[in-house]
Design a protein around this motif. Structure first.
Motif, short mmCIF file in Angstrom:
data_model
loop_
_atom_site.label_atom_id
_atom_site.label_comp_id
_atom_site.label_asym_id
_atom_site.label_seq_id
_atom_site.Cartn_x
_atom_site.Cartn_y
_atom_site.Cartn_z
N SER A 1 11.43 -2.08 1.28
CA SER A 1 11.43 -1.46 2.62
C SER A 1 10.02 -1.02 3.02
N ASN A 2 9.10 -1.01 2.06
CA ASN A 2 7.72 -0.60 2.37
C ASN A 2 6.91 -1.82 2.79
N PHE A 3 7.51 -2.66 3.61
CA PHE A 3 6.88 -3.92 4.02
C PHE A 3 5.89 -3.69 5.16
N LYS A 4 5.03 -4.67 5.34
CA LYS A 4 4.02 -4.59 6.40
C LYS A 4 4.57 -5.25 7.66
N VAL A 5 4.42 -4.56 8.79
CA VAL A 5 4.84 -5.13 10.07
C VAL A 5 3.72 -6.05 10.54
N THR B 1 0.88 -1.17 0.00
CA THR B 1 0.00 0.00 0.00
C THR B 1 0.91 1.22 0.00
N PRO B 2 0.46 2.41 -0.41
CA PRO B 2 -0.92 2.77 -0.74
C PRO B 2 -1.44 2.07 -2.00
N GLN B 3 -2.77 1.88 -1.98
CA GLN B 3 -3.52 1.46 -3.15
C GLN B 3 -4.46 2.63 -3.46
#
Ligand SMILES: Nc1ccn([C@@H]2O[C@H](COP(=O)(O)OP(=O)(O)OP(=O)(O)O)[C@@H](O)[C@H]2O)c(=O)n1
Ligand SMILES: C[C@](O)(CO)[C@H](O)COP(=O)(O)O
Length: 238
Positions: free
Chosen positions: A206-210, A163-165
């Protein structure tokens, strides 16, 4: 004039993190995790308003000072039982024109940058349907049978959605209210169910989800390093 509006679903419980605190409030470098997604969206010069969707009984948000973000940041206490429901409720509550673009971003993705926001808007803003940040799958994929390999799946053409979507408000409302049994896990799958083909925009790992504890350790490393580098830059400029 078409606007770009941020919507941050933040009404989850973070059960896979395995701690009592909802993961969006776990500390990263002195701020709750959600702070970083809010900061990226609010500081983006392309985004005119940011809505955060909290659980109606969220008792954590009020414990922090959000004044630095001014009235560009709006809080909606209308989270639902699923991410899709939280987004649906947020879309209904936000004040916007149906043709405005809505960028839906997980509070659990704290490493989003204003550069990635700009990349998405630049790539999608002139399309008819919309699109999402994503990264091509880089690992070999295995379909499991219990804890053993059942078979190896081809990764050709597979991407991991982030995301963003970004979709126009009216299309996204239509997609999410499309009465069907399937509960979409992201906005793009709801739009696809209408027969559309959102654009994939190459992002950054790096825009991974925690989601799990180790993800939090990784996010802390990235953001603490960013803060340290920013501090050094400011010192050099003094
Ligand atoms: N009912 C829900 C569930 C999730 N989310 C939000 O959707 C984002 C992505 O969801 P996920 O990573 O699954 O968060 P949780 O549902 O909190 O995690 P878990 O599935 O481990 O419980 C998060 O910012 C989360 O707060 C939401 O707004 N409303
Ligand atoms: C929206 C999303 O982050 C795209 O990968 C993902 O679908 C969210 O899934 P979750 O189970 O709600 O974390």
């Amino acid at each position: 004039m078409t606007q770009y509006i941020g919507l941050i679903p933040a009404a989850g419980s973070g059960s896979r993190m395995g701690v009592e605190v909802p993961k969006q409030y776990l500390d990263i470098a002195g701020h709750p995790m959600i702070y970083y997604a809010v900061r990226a969206m609010v500081t983006s010069p392309l985004i005119t308003a940011v809505y955060v969707v909290l659980a109606a009984d969220d008792s954590w948000w009020a414990g922090y000072n959000w004044c630095e973000f001014g009235d560009k940041l709006q809080v909606l206490r209308c989270g639902g039982a699923t991410r899709a429901e939280s987004v649906t409720n947020g879309l209904a509550a936000m004040s916007t024109d149906g043709k405005d673009w809505v960028l839906v971003h997980d509070a659990a993705r704290p490493c989003l940058t204003i550069e990635l926001i700009a990349r998405l808007i630049e790539a999608v803003g002139d399309t008819e349907i919309g699109g999402l940040l994503a990264i091509p799958v880089a690992d070999t994929l295995k379909r499991a049978s219990g804890v053993h390999v059942a078979q190896t799946e081809s990764r050709d053409g597979l991407w991991q959605a982030q995301t963003p979507q970004m979709f126009r408000h009216d299309l996204l409302q239509q997609a999410l209210s499309n009465n069907s049994d399937f509960v979409p896990t992201d906005e793009a799958s709801a739009v696809e169910a209408l027969g559309h083909h959102p654009l994939l925009v190459a992002a950054d790992s790096s825009n991974f989800k925690v989601t799990y504890p180790n993800d939090l350790r990784m996010a802390r490393l990235i953001l603490e390093q960013e803060i340290s580098a920013q501090g050094n830059l400011e010192q050099d400029n003094d």
